[in-house]
Motif scaffolding. Structure first.
Motif, mmCIF file in Angstrom:
data_model
loop_
_atom_site.group_PDB
_atom_site.id
_atom_site.type_symbol
_atom_site.label_atom_id
_atom_site.label_comp_id
_atom_site.label_asym_id
_atom_site.label_seq_id
_atom_site.Cartn_x
_atom_site.Cartn_y
_atom_site.Cartn_z
ATOM 1 N N UNK A 59 0.870 -1.171 0.000
ATOM 2 C CA UNK A 59 0.000 0.000 0.000
ATOM 3 C C UNK A 59 0.903 1.215 0.000
ATOM 4 N N UNK A 60 0.822 2.035 -1.032
ATOM 5 C CA UNK A 60 1.670 3.221 -1.088
ATOM 6 C C UNK A 60 1.368 4.182 0.058
ATOM 7 N N UNK A 61 0.120 4.232 0.470
ATOM 8 C CA UNK A 61 -0.264 5.133 1.560
ATOM 9 C C UNK A 61 0.428 4.755 2.868
ATOM 10 N N UNK A 62 0.834 3.485 2.995
ATOM 11 C CA UNK A 62 1.477 3.012 4.219
ATOM 12 C C UNK A 62 2.994 2.873 4.047
ATOM 13 N N UNK A 63 3.507 3.363 2.914
ATOM 14 C CA UNK A 63 4.930 3.246 2.618
ATOM 15 C C UNK A 63 5.598 4.602 2.791
ATOM 16 N N UNK A 64 6.722 4.617 3.486
ATOM 17 C CA UNK A 64 7.408 5.873 3.808
ATOM 18 C C UNK A 64 7.854 6.619 2.554
ATOM 19 N N UNK A 65 7.705 7.934 2.595
ATOM 20 C CA UNK A 65 8.220 8.791 1.528
ATOM 21 C C UNK A 65 9.489 9.513 1.966
ATOM 22 N N UNK A 66 9.806 9.448 3.244
ATOM 23 C CA UNK A 66 10.988 10.162 3.755
ATOM 24 C C UNK A 66 11.947 9.220 4.452
ATOM 25 N N UNK A 67 13.197 9.341 4.044
ATOM 26 C CA UNK A 67 14.297 8.689 4.750
ATOM 27 C C UNK A 67 15.525 9.532 4.502
ATOM 28 N N UNK A 68 16.360 9.679 5.514
ATOM 29 C CA UNK A 68 17.576 10.479 5.374
ATOM 30 C C UNK A 68 18.779 9.641 5.790
ATOM 31 N N UNK A 69 19.674 9.426 4.840
ATOM 32 C CA UNK A 69 20.891 8.665 5.100
ATOM 33 C C UNK A 69 22.049 9.648 5.291
ATOM 34 N N UNK A 70 22.778 9.472 6.359
ATOM 35 C CA UNK A 70 23.880 10.383 6.683
ATOM 36 C C UNK A 70 24.972 10.338 5.610
ATOM 37 N N UNK A 71 25.473 11.509 5.244
ATOM 38 C CA UNK A 71 26.551 11.645 4.256
ATOM 39 C C UNK A 71 26.193 11.015 2.909
ATOM 40 N N UNK A 72 24.928 11.129 2.521
ATOM 41 C CA UNK A 72 24.464 10.497 1.285
ATOM 42 C C UNK A 72 25.214 11.014 0.057
ATOM 43 N N UNK A 73 25.497 12.308 0.020
ATOM 44 C CA UNK A 73 26.174 12.881 -1.149
ATOM 45 C C UNK A 73 27.582 12.323 -1.307
#
Length: 285
Positions: free
Chosen positions: A13-27
């Motif tokens: 279910x897309x409504x129950x799937x996260x849209x935000x995650x932040x990985x440290x030092x991603x760049x």
């Protein structure tokens, strides 16, 4: 990184799937990964038996264009091709809906990115079924003919298409950049506020935004029906662009690394036996 957490192997279910995650030092991590992708693409090019198709889908402002730029920045220009599919031309409408995508497939040894893909034919056309009428399909005489069964049959044809090219050596990865409606609003405002971003804005963005829920339903149905072992979907949290790029890049890298038979060809024995002779010829040339 465990990329399987984003891979769709059961109904979601897309409504129950996260849209935000932040990985440290991603760049910084991306810089390292894209250099490895470049090296593996060189090997794939020399090997000449595989190619790779990257399919990118997402709502407006989900970051597809910038992702392509950042992920493939270090790949030899010879080795990557990008196709951004717009509305079909009059010539394309005279063919089957998959035709223009088939002829855009990459040569062996290359990576091809479909920025918007063959899935537009079961996404945009499902939200706006009137577009289908332009295809002049014999079995479609009115909008009443465009029911769920029509789109599900198209999805079956898409699955068959992907299975066919996978059997021929195409490595297929499909990414849905999962953006929240709030984040899209922020990005649209940014396009209006910043003069250098104005050119990206279209009033059609606001029109399509009104169909947000319809698009989410269509995406969810298409992803659930067409994520297969040979052509899996990955739902990538896209509210943080740097993280989304890193996840996509890591998925590409791990996929390429899994093909252990992909190696640079060796010189034949006869050529190897004469290497010293060839060196001498160059020295006196």
């Amino acid at each position: 990184m465990n990329i399987d957490q984003y891979k769709i192997s059961k109904k979601i279910s897309l409504a129950k799937t996260d849209t935000f995650k932040e990985i440290e030092n991603a760049k910084e991590k991306l810089k390292h990964i894209r250099r490895k992708i470049s090296e593996l693409q060189d090997t794939m090019y020399a090997h000449g038996k595989y190619n790779m198709l990257i399919c990118l889908q997402g709502m407006d402002t989900s970051g597809k264009d910038s992702l392509v730029r950042e992920v493939f920045k270090d790949v030899n220009a010879r080795g990557v091709v990008v196709h951004s599919f717009k509305a079909p031309t009059s010539a394309e409408l005279k063919h089957d809906f998959l035709w223009r995508h088939y002829i855009a497939l990459p040569q062996r040894g290359k990576i091809c990115v479909f920025n918007r893909t063959h899935y537009e034919n079961v996404l945009v056309t499902r939200v706006h079924p009137e577009y289908i009428l332009g295809e002049n399909i014999p079995s479609v005489t009115s909008l009443n003919d465009l029911d769920d069964a029509f789109y599900h049959k198209r999805m079956e044809r898409i699955v068959n298409f992907e299975e066919h090219i996978a059997e021929s050596g195409t490595i297929i990865l499909k990414f849905f950049l999962h953006l929240s409606k709030d984040e899209q609003k922020k990005r649209l405002f940014r396009r209006l506020r910043r003069k250098e971003k104005n050119w990206k804005f279209s009033k059609d963005d606001l029109k399509e935004r009104k169909s947000w829920n319809a698009y989410q339903e269509c995406y969810e149905d298409a992803i659930n029906r067409t994520s297969k072992d040979c052509a899996p979907w990955y739902v990538v949290p896209a509210d943080d662009k740097a993280t989304a790029r890193l996840i996509v890049a890591e998925t590409i890298l791990q996929s390429l690394q899994s093909y252990k038979d992909m190696v640079e060809p060796s010189l034949d024995e006869e050529t190897l036996s004469h290497l010293d002779e060839f060196k001498k010829q160059l020295e006196i040339d």
